[in-house]
Structure formats: C-alpha cells, structure tokens
Design a protein around this motif. Sequence first.
Motif, PDB file in Angstrom:
ATOM      1  N   ALA A   3       0.818  -1.212   0.000  1.00 32.26           N
ATOM      2  CA  ALA A   3       0.000   0.000   0.000  1.00 32.26           C
ATOM      3  C   ALA A   3       0.848   1.257   0.000  1.00 32.26           C
ATOM      4  O   ALA A   3       0.352   2.345  -0.298  1.00 32.26           O
ATOM      5  CB  ALA A   3      -0.936  -0.006   1.211  1.00 32.26           C
ATOM      6  N   THR A   4       2.140   1.129   0.325  1.00 31.22           N
ATOM      7  CA  THR A   4       3.009   2.312   0.351  1.00 31.22           C
ATOM      8  C   THR A   4       3.516   2.672  -1.045  1.00 31.22           C
ATOM      9  O   THR A   4       4.090   3.741  -1.231  1.00 31.22           O
ATOM     10  CB  THR A   4       4.211   2.060   1.279  1.00 31.22           C
ATOM     11  OG1 THR A   4       4.896   0.874   0.857  1.00 31.22           O
ATOM     12  CG2 THR A   4       3.736   1.891   2.721  1.00 31.22           C
ATOM     13  N   ASP A   5       3.321   1.785  -2.003  1.00 35.16           N
ATOM     14  CA  ASP A   5       3.757   2.067  -3.373  1.00 35.16           C
ATOM     15  C   ASP A   5       2.803   3.040  -4.055  1.00 35.16           C
ATOM     16  O   ASP A   5       1.614   3.119  -3.731  1.00 35.16           O
ATOM     17  CB  ASP A   5       3.808   0.788  -4.210  1.00 35.16           C
ATOM     18  CG  ASP A   5       4.924  -0.144  -3.756  1.00 35.16           C
ATOM     19  OD1 ASP A   5       5.810   0.321  -3.019  1.00 35.16           O
ATOM     20  OD2 ASP A   5       4.891  -1.332  -4.138  1.00 35.16           O
ATOM     21  N   ARG A  23      -4.191   6.421 -14.881  1.00 33.89           N
ATOM     22  CA  ARG A  23      -4.430   6.774 -13.482  1.00 33.89           C
ATOM     23  C   ARG A  23      -3.172   6.505 -12.669  1.00 33.89           C
ATOM     24  O   ARG A  23      -2.470   5.502 -12.883  1.00 33.89           O
ATOM     25  CB  ARG A  23      -5.590   5.969 -12.899  1.00 33.89           C
ATOM     26  CG  ARG A  23      -6.897   6.158 -13.609  1.00 33.89           C
ATOM     27  CD  ARG A  23      -7.935   5.184 -13.103  1.00 33.89           C
ATOM     28  NE  ARG A  23      -8.518   5.595 -11.835  1.00 33.89           N
ATOM     29  CZ  ARG A  23      -9.206   4.776 -11.029  1.00 33.89           C
ATOM     30  NH1 ARG A  23      -9.323   3.508 -11.344  1.00 33.89           N
ATOM     31  NH2 ARG A  23      -9.734   5.224  -9.914  1.00 33.89           N
ATOM     32  N   ILE A  24      -2.895   7.397 -11.707  1.00 36.96           N
ATOM     33  CA  ILE A  24      -1.759   7.255 -10.802  1.00 36.96           C
ATOM     34  C   ILE A  24      -2.289   7.449  -9.390  1.00 36.96           C
ATOM     35  O   ILE A  24      -2.993   8.429  -9.110  1.00 36.96           O
ATOM     36  CB  ILE A  24      -0.667   8.305 -11.085  1.00 36.96           C
ATOM     37  CG1 ILE A  24      -0.334   8.362 -12.579  1.00 36.96           C
ATOM     38  CG2 ILE A  24       0.581   8.015 -10.274  1.00 36.96           C
ATOM     39  CD1 ILE A  24       0.516   9.560 -12.969  1.00 36.96           C
ATOM     40  N   SER A  25      -2.006   6.521  -8.480  1.00 36.19           N
ATOM     41  CA  SER A  25      -2.529   6.611  -7.124  1.00 36.19           C
ATOM     42  C   SER A  25      -1.466   6.192  -6.132  1.00 36.19           C
ATOM     43  O   SER A  25      -0.718   5.248  -6.358  1.00 36.19           O
ATOM     44  CB  SER A  25      -3.766   5.712  -6.970  1.00 36.19           C
ATOM     45  OG  SER A  25      -4.323   5.838  -5.676  1.00 36.19           O
ATOM     46  N   GLY A 102       9.872   4.350  -6.664  1.00 38.79           N
ATOM     47  CA  GLY A 102       8.691   4.134  -5.826  1.00 38.79           C
ATOM     48  C   GLY A 102       7.394   4.068  -6.595  1.00 38.79           C
ATOM     49  O   GLY A 102       6.314   4.023  -5.985  1.00 38.79           O
ATOM     50  N   VAL A 103       7.461   4.070  -7.927  1.00 39.54           N
ATOM     51  CA  VAL A 103       6.264   4.007  -8.765  1.00 39.54           C
ATOM     52  C   VAL A 103       6.301   2.709  -9.555  1.00 39.54           C
ATOM     53  O   VAL A 103       7.329   2.361 -10.139  1.00 39.54           O
ATOM     54  CB  VAL A 103       6.190   5.212  -9.730  1.00 39.54           C
ATOM     55  CG1 VAL A 103       4.948   5.131 -10.597  1.00 39.54           C
ATOM     56  CG2 VAL A 103       6.208   6.526  -8.935  1.00 39.54           C
ATOM     57  N   ARG A 104       5.192   1.986  -9.554  1.00 43.01           N
ATOM     58  CA  ARG A 104       5.148   0.716 -10.282  1.00 43.01           C
ATOM     59  C   ARG A 104       3.789   0.550 -10.948  1.00 43.01           C
ATOM     60  O   ARG A 104       2.818   1.247 -10.636  1.00 43.01           O
ATOM     61  CB  ARG A 104       5.397  -0.459  -9.339  1.00 43.01           C
ATOM     62  CG  ARG A 104       4.356  -0.604  -8.244  1.00 43.01           C
ATOM     63  CD  ARG A 104       4.522  -1.918  -7.484  1.00 43.01           C
ATOM     64  NE  ARG A 104       3.656  -2.001  -6.321  1.00 43.01           N
ATOM     65  CZ  ARG A 104       2.378  -2.362  -6.372  1.00 43.01           C
ATOM     66  NH1 ARG A 104       1.804  -2.648  -7.539  1.00 43.01           N
ATOM     67  NH2 ARG A 104       1.660  -2.424  -5.263  1.00 43.01           N
TER      68      ARG A 104
END
Length: 430
Positions: A3-5, A23-25, A102-104
């Motif tokens: 959930a931290t990603d 979308r980016i979340s 940190g983005v995947r």
Amino acid sequence: MRATDTIFALSSGAPPTAIALMRISGPDAFGAVEALAGRVPSARRASLAVLRDAAGDELDRALVLTFPGPNSATGEDLAELHLHGSKAVVRAVEAALAALLGVRRAEAGEFTRRAFLNGRMDLNEAEGLADLLSAETEWQRRAAGAMMGGAFTRRIEVWRQEVLTLSALTEAEIDFSDEGDVEIQNKHVISEGCIKLHDAIRQIVEAPGVEKLRDGLKIVLGGSPNSGKSTLLNALVARDAAIVSDIAGTTRDVIEVPVSIGGIAFLFLDTAGLRDATDDRIEAIGIERTRAAMDNADILLWLGEEGTGPAHPHLVEIAAKADDPTHARKGPDAVTVSAKTEEGMAQLVATLTEKAKTLLPPPDQFAINARQRDLLAQCASALAQAAEADDWLITAEHLRQARLALDALTGRAHTEDLLDSLFGRFCVGK
C-alpha cells in the motif's frame, strides 16, 4: 501489493483510442505528475501540460487532473493523465512512470482494493462494481448498479444496529438484572426481536440470486425425437446453433446457446429426444443427460406429447410444427408455434420473458451472490438460536455470531484470500 507504493495503469480501453486515461494513485502520485509535467495543477481542475521523460524529451500534450486524498476514488492522492490514445504515446508514458523511484504498474483490481482498504467502498459495493463491469444485459446492469450504489450495505447497517440493540438488552439482563434502577427486558421481548430480524433476513436469502442474472436462466427444450426442438432453438436464438435433420436422434448431446432477449440473459439447452429404449449406447448417454438437464431447468419447454412431460414447476407445453397438418395438436393452454412461418413465436418469447421476471430479482433492486447468501444464512441461523436459547450467556454468544456474519458481509471482518479472489476479477486499470 504494498500500500506504500505509488501505482499507475491505463484505465481506458486498449489503444488506439481517441483518449487514453492513465491513473496514478499513492503517496507520490503528485510527485510523479510533477516529474512528467513540471508542476502539479490545482486540485480537481483540468490543466493542459506538456509531459516529458527524464531526458526532457516530449511525450505528449495531455490534460492533467489531481484529486487529493482522502476525498478521491482510492482514498489517497490520485492523478489522471488524459493522453492522446495511440499505442506509442501510452507505451512512452508508461515507461516514464515506471522509471520513477517508488512508482510501479498496478496489479489487477489494485485501485479498487485500495478504495476498499481506505474506506471508500465496502465489499458489497466492490462486488457490485465487478458485476457492473461484466454486465451484458439491462437487468444485470440495474442489479449491479443497485449493489454498487450501496442499497444492500444500507440494509445491512440497519440489521447490524438492531442486533447491537438486542445484544445491549441481553448484556443488561446478564450484568444488571439484580439492580432495581435498570429496566429489565424479559426473554420474550428479545426473542421476538430476534425472530423478526431472522424472518427479514431469510426473505433476502430465499430471493432469486445474482447468479441467475449473470449466468442466464436455463431454458431446456425437451420432448421425443424429431419433435422440432432443434428447429425451435435455432429460431429462438436467430442462428443455426443446432443441426436440424428429419432423422430421429440427430441431437446426441446437450447443446447450450446463451442469448439475451428483452434485456434478460437466457441459456437455451437443446437436448436429445427422449424414448423408452434404445440400442444405441451414445444415444442412451444423451438421454441421461437430457433428463439431468430437465431436472436443473429454470423453465422447461415441452415439445413431446401433451401431459407426458416430467413434473416441473415451470413447464410450458409447446405445440411445435404448426405449419405441419400431420403434427400433433395440443390444448388451449399450450403455445402453438411454427419455427418456419414464425407463427406463435412472439407469444412464446412473451411467455418466456414473463416467467423469467418471476424467477429473477426485481429490476433496480440488489441481488445477492453466493458469498453474501451464505453469510446472511449464518446470521439468520444465529438469530434463530438466540431466540430459542434459555441461557442469557448463550443468547449473547449467538447474537455476537450474528453480528460477526454481518461484519463479514461488508468487510469489517475479512481474509486476504477473500480479497485476492474478489479484486482479482477486475482489470489492471480498475
């Protein structure tokens, strides 16, 4: 799924399209926007921006929107990139996002899972969304929309509050029955409340479920060999789904054909002709399967001799081959049809749709699935046992079990396996 990603995915159709929605979340969603667009636009306002990769090369000119958490679809910072929908643009933007620390890429259903974990929707609403995304008929769309809109959740919350009230009264009997300043509720009042709630829940349990909407009502065509079953099936589904021949016994196996009529999903089953005896081993197997199909039918269209069909609550006598003067006639209650001239076909379709409406959940109302039905049945059983128990401690325990079943319905109590199974039904961008 950490959930931290910060996650991203294409949430629109596969390119090429006019517009591609990315979308980016996550905690660094706005940082990702700033890395590509050079700035973070004002919240909830579409802003035109030039997107560039780490080398400064232009990727696209896109509309960018930001939605700060927790008031977003996922309950965390969320951004949308409205791109030109070519494959090259989408691939380039995905590569630029994946290169950020940190983005995947998101996994299947991860956006919706985060919405659930962050309290933006409960399990029932998530299941309604999954059904809505897979809806193919009008009735499926309406039922899924009612579930996704929270109608079932609101009903559960009312029941939960009633159970809590009954639990509080029971605890009062256990803890304060010897104190004169506490109003003592007798067993009859609590039992009556349990029974009333049990009956309301059982009504939902026994109502038609969502499976009939999703999988289609099973309409089995049965009768003797060469009675016109395959010809009628082809006419109903408007295509040559079954082989038609004057040779008796042409159909050896059960043929399934899904079709939507009047916004309702049906599954038509053509079957082998029934006769008392046959020397053909393959035909005998087909007859056994025919009998099994008729036993499981929601509606049975009987093309055999009138009155000889199996006992079935929704049997419809069909006088087929109305164009053939040598074919057997049936009484006034039968539907007389001719697949060749289309005589009576409209009446048959109307009969099917009217019967279907009595076997399906009403339109615009929620319909529960197997998971929800099992938990409601557990809750109802616990309430019935609470009503019958003679010991206050046992009554309190059964009420606790009823409350736990209701909590499991909404996701207050859940397992990771359950979440994996549910959210795995979604596409990557959802």
